[in-house]
Design a protein around this motif. Structure first.
Motif, PDB file in Angstrom:
ATOM      1  N   TYR A  48      23.503 -74.805  71.923  1.00 12.04           N
ATOM      2  CA  TYR A  48      22.330 -74.395  72.706  1.00 12.04           C
ATOM      3  C   TYR A  48      22.694 -74.244  74.176  1.00 12.04           C
ATOM      4  N   ALA A  49      23.550 -75.146  74.698  1.00 10.80           N
ATOM      5  CA  ALA A  49      23.956 -75.041  76.096  1.00 10.80           C
ATOM      6  C   ALA A  49      24.746 -73.771  76.351  1.00 10.80           C
ATOM      7  N   HIS A  50      25.658 -73.401  75.408  1.00 16.86           N
ATOM      8  CA  HIS A  50      26.440 -72.170  75.564  1.00 16.86           C
ATOM      9  C   HIS A  50      25.556 -70.952  75.559  1.00 16.86           C
ATOM     10  N   PHE A  51      24.536 -70.970  74.677  1.00 14.54           N
ATOM     11  CA  PHE A  51      23.618 -69.822  74.622  1.00 14.54           C
ATOM     12  C   PHE A  51      22.868 -69.662  75.933  1.00 14.54           C
ATOM     13  N   MET A  52      22.393 -70.804  76.475  1.00 10.37           N
ATOM     14  CA  MET A  52      21.628 -70.733  77.708  1.00 10.37           C
ATOM     15  C   MET A  52      22.501 -70.276  78.880  1.00 10.37           C
ATOM     16  N   LEU A  53      23.790 -70.614  78.859  1.00  9.83           N
ATOM     17  CA  LEU A  53      24.669 -70.211  79.959  1.00  9.83           C
ATOM     18  C   LEU A  53      25.099 -68.764  79.876  1.00  9.83           C
ATOM     19  N   THR A  54      25.263 -68.255  78.666  1.00  9.00           N
ATOM     20  CA  THR A  54      25.802 -66.899  78.502  1.00  9.00           C
ATOM     21  C   THR A  54      24.738 -65.875  78.184  1.00  9.00           C
ATOM     22  N   GLU A  55      23.882 -66.176  77.164  1.00 13.18           N
ATOM     23  CA  GLU A  55      22.935 -65.169  76.713  1.00 13.18           C
ATOM     24  C   GLU A  55      21.510 -65.446  77.143  1.00 13.18           C
ATOM     25  N   GLY A  56      21.200 -66.727  77.304  1.00 12.31           N
ATOM     26  CA  GLY A  56      19.801 -67.079  77.522  1.00 12.31           C
ATOM     27  C   GLY A  56      19.228 -66.511  78.796  1.00 12.31           C
ATOM     28  N   ARG A  57      19.988 -66.302  79.828  1.00  5.48           N
ATOM     29  CA  ARG A  57      19.474 -65.847  81.110  1.00  5.48           C
ATOM     30  C   ARG A  57      19.881 -64.408  81.443  1.00  5.48           C
ATOM     31  N   LYS A  58      20.446 -63.637  80.499  1.00  8.36           N
ATOM     32  CA  LYS A  58      20.823 -62.234  80.760  1.00  8.36           C
ATOM     33  C   LYS A  58      19.624 -61.369  81.095  1.00  8.36           C
ATOM     34  N   GLY A  59      18.480 -61.688  80.441  1.00  4.94           N
ATOM     35  CA  GLY A  59      17.302 -60.867  80.704  1.00  4.94           C
ATOM     36  C   GLY A  59      16.808 -60.999  82.120  1.00  4.94           C
ATOM     37  N   LYS A  60      16.877 -62.228  82.648  1.00  9.24           N
ATOM     38  CA  LYS A  60      16.411 -62.459  84.007  1.00  9.24           C
ATOM     39  C   LYS A  60      17.444 -61.975  85.039  1.00  9.24           C
ATOM     40  N   VAL A  65      18.753 -54.366  81.592  1.00 14.03           N
ATOM     41  CA  VAL A  65      19.208 -54.361  80.199  1.00 14.03           C
ATOM     42  C   VAL A  65      18.081 -54.731  79.242  1.00 14.03           C
ATOM     43  N   SER A  66      17.123 -55.583  79.693  1.00 11.83           N
ATOM     44  CA  SER A  66      16.064 -56.069  78.819  1.00 11.83           C
ATOM     45  C   SER A  66      15.003 -55.022  78.612  1.00 11.83           C
ATOM     46  N   SER A  67      14.277 -55.181  77.526  1.00 11.96           N
ATOM     47  CA  SER A  67      13.161 -54.309  77.186  1.00 11.96           C
ATOM     48  C   SER A  67      12.091 -55.154  76.500  1.00 11.96           C
ATOM     49  N   PRO A  68      10.825 -54.694  76.448  1.00 10.34           N
ATOM     50  CA  PRO A  68       9.763 -55.503  75.794  1.00 10.34           C
ATOM     51  C   PRO A  68      10.077 -55.843  74.353  1.00 10.34           C
ATOM     52  N   SER A  69      10.622 -54.882  73.601  1.00 12.10           N
ATOM     53  CA  SER A  69      10.924 -55.161  72.195  1.00 12.10           C
ATOM     54  C   SER A  69      12.036 -56.178  72.068  1.00 12.10           C
ATOM     55  N   ARG A  70      13.067 -56.075  72.955  1.00  7.12           N
ATOM     56  CA  ARG A  70      14.174 -57.022  72.910  1.00  7.12           C
ATOM     57  C   ARG A  70      13.702 -58.432  73.291  1.00  7.12           C
ATOM     58  N   ASP A  71      12.826 -58.479  74.302  1.00  6.48           N
ATOM     59  CA  ASP A  71      12.300 -59.784  74.706  1.00  6.48           C
ATOM     60  C   ASP A  71      11.486 -60.437  73.594  1.00  6.48           C
ATOM     61  N   ALA A  72      10.676 -59.626  72.904  1.00  2.55           N
ATOM     62  CA  ALA A  72       9.873 -60.183  71.808  1.00  2.55           C
ATOM     63  C   ALA A  72      10.748 -60.684  70.684  1.00  2.55           C
ATOM     64  N   TYR A  73      11.820 -59.900  70.369  1.00  2.00           N
ATOM     65  CA  TYR A  73      12.745 -60.302  69.316  1.00  2.00           C
ATOM     66  C   TYR A  73      13.468 -61.587  69.704  1.00  2.00           C
ATOM     67  N   ARG A  74      13.912 -61.701  70.944  1.00  2.00           N
ATOM     68  CA  ARG A  74      14.643 -62.874  71.407  1.00  2.00           C
ATOM     69  C   ARG A  74      13.749 -64.128  71.377  1.00  2.00           C
ATOM     70  N   LYS A  75      12.488 -63.929  71.768  1.00  2.00           N
ATOM     71  CA  LYS A  75      11.544 -65.059  71.752  1.00  2.00           C
ATOM     72  C   LYS A  75      11.305 -65.565  70.339  1.00  2.00           C
ATOM     73  N   GLU A  79      12.352 -69.262  68.735  1.00  2.00           N
ATOM     74  CA  GLU A  79      11.405 -70.167  68.065  1.00  2.00           C
ATOM     75  C   GLU A  79      11.862 -70.500  66.659  1.00  2.00           C
ATOM     76  N   SER A  80      12.454 -69.489  65.979  1.00  2.00           N
ATOM     77  CA  SER A  80      12.907 -69.737  64.609  1.00  2.00           C
ATOM     78  C   SER A  80      14.078 -70.701  64.582  1.00  2.00           C
ATOM     79  N   LEU A  81      14.944 -70.620  65.596  1.00  2.00           N
ATOM     80  CA  LEU A  81      16.114 -71.484  65.666  1.00  2.00           C
ATOM     81  C   LEU A  81      15.852 -72.779  66.429  1.00  2.00           C
TER      82      LEU A  81
END
Length: 464
Positions: A48-60, A65-75, A79-81
């Motif tokens: 979880y820490a690796h995800f937050m450092l590498t992928e979790g904050r790419k949208g911000k 690069v981000s889009s509404p559909s991508r943000d909804a999918y990521r959210k 939640e599922s994970l």
């Protein structure tokens, strides 16, 4: 800075501190006095820490690069994970209530807590005290009985007196001659009208306490007959079983007398080697318990009694270490017998008379003179001798003491129970007769006892 000023400054600091007290120092800036956080690698979620450092904050960081559909999918993926965690030590909701396997309808039945039954008040003092002069202070005798007609009989020396509990009146039944007395036992027949009197000369007299004949010297009382020839010495115990009068003597013999016939001796029980001081028939009339000065209890079965011959006992109970006078059959369990031992034993024992097994034994600490069961509750009353001369109320079967009643100044030798089972009369060596409301008023009226033959002596009209 001079030495004096340094001493003064250090002394001020020393005076501001107290031994073994926690110190709180003020912060001068935000970077001082901060505790270090040392992470524990075993408690960290590295994925979880690796995800937050590498992928979790790419949208911000890269909004292009981000889009509404991508943000909804990521959210939804987070939640599922279970990656949408913002608090480490967050409180969780209570676990769901268990599912009832058998749902109950609470609309009609309201669960109410059970209320404890209030403890019955037992008066600590007697409600009435009567003088009993010349009462014989003898452990082995039975000089008090309360009949079904609510009349109490007590033997004082060579005289039997009757006390009518309904009216509070006293009358004299009989005074025997000096060569025949003193009186050693009294016992009412089941009808509450006829009474047996055991004498020191080995005879037993039968009296009608309510005869209409006025010619008898003892008021309305009439002597029906005298039973002779059975015993060789005093008769200290008596017990009725319908028309059978059982007598126990100092000679160790127990005799069944049929009072309807001229040759009254129908059975003889031989088992005791010393005086028989306790006799009690069971409620069914099938078993007889006898206690003696030989420390023994015998259980006799009526069905095995043989006419004109000695009958073998059903059980011989040898656990007591002193004389056994106190005997009481349980009113709610037909094969349960309570017995009490004398001054060298001091115990109350409970017996299964079908098997002869001793069910329990309680050390009372003093001589047990008499026993009575409560007819309406599971309680037992015992009377005692030295040292307290008390009455003790026991809860059965726990044998927890409910009350101890004192008032007599000598051993309480005799007890009798009123027909309704509420009042107990006691007579002691201090020559007093006391009445105790020990068993109270029953909550439910006791069932009427089966009527005995009202006239067992109706065909007898003269002295023999």
């Amino acid at each position: 800075m001079d030495a004096g000023s340094m001493y003064s400054s250090s002394s001020l600091k020393a005076q501001s501190r107290f031994p073994l007290q926690q110190q709180f120092l003020p912060r001068t800036n935000s970077k001082e006095n901060l505790d270090r956080f040392i992470p524990n690698r075993s408690a960290m979620d590295m994925d979880y820490a690796h995800f937050m450092l590498t992928e979790g904050r790419k949208g911000k960081e890269n909004p292009s690069v981000s889009s509404p559909s991508r943000d909804a999918y990521r959210k939804q993926l987070a939640e599922s994970l279970n990656m949408n965690r913002t608090r480490i030590l967050a409180f969780k909701n209570k676990p769901p209530a268990p599912v009832e396997l058998m749902p109950q309808d609470h609309s009609h039945h309201h669960h109410q807590p059970k209320t404890a039954k209030p403890r019955r008040h037992i008066p600590q003092t007697s409600e009435r005290t009567l003088d009993a002069p010349d009462l014989v202070d003898d452990f082995y005798l039975n000089l008090l009985d309360w009949g079904s007609s609510n009349v109490l009989a007590i033997a004082l020396g060579s005289t039997v007196y009757l006390w009518d509990a309904s009216e509070g009146s006293t009358s004299e039944l009989v005074t025997v001659d000096d060569e025949d007395g003193p009186i050693t036992s009294v016992n009412w027949a089941p009808d509450g009208r006829h009474i047996a009197i055991g004498l020191n000369n080995s005879h037993v007299q039968l009296w009608d306490s309510a005869s209409n004949k006025q010619s008898i010297c003892f008021g309305d009382s009439l002597q029906l007959r005298t039973l002779k020839g059975g015993h060789r010495s005093r008769v200290g115990s008596l017990a009725w079983n319908n028309h059978i009068l059982t007598t126990g003597g100092m000679d160790g013999q127990i005799i069944n007398n049929d009072v309807r016939i001229r040759s009254h001796i129908v059975e003889t029980y031989r088992g005791h080697t010393q005086e028989v001081c306790g006799l009690k028939w069971s409620a069914s009339g099938q078993q007889l318990a006898s206690g003696g000065n030989d420390n023994l209890i015998h259980i006799w079965d009526r069905s095995t009694a043989l006419s004109n011959s000695a009958t073998q006992w059903l059980h011989r109970l040898e656990d007591h270490t002193s004389a056994v006078k106190a005997l009481a059959w349980c009113p709610f369990q037909g094969n349960l017998l309570a017995s009490g031992g004398g001054g060298g034993d001091k115990s109350i024992k409970f017996w299964n008379t079908h098997t002869g097994a001793c069910l329990n034994s309680i050390d009372t600490g003093s001589q047990v003179c008499a026993l009575l069961w409560n007819k309406n509750e599971r309680e037992l009353l015992s009377s005692h001798g030295f040292t307290q001369n008390q009455l003790t109320v026991w809860k059965y079967p726990s044998m927890v003491k409910m009350a101890e009643l004192t008032g007599h100044t000598s051993r309480v030798l005799y007890m009798a129970q009123s027909p309704d089972g509420c009042t107990v009369a006691t007579a002691a060596g201090d020559e007093t007769l006391r009445f105790w409301n020990v068993f109270g008023v029953p909550e439910v009226a006791a069932k009427a006892a089966p009527k005995a033959n009202p006239e067992p002596f109706s065909h007898l009209n003269r002295l023999r």
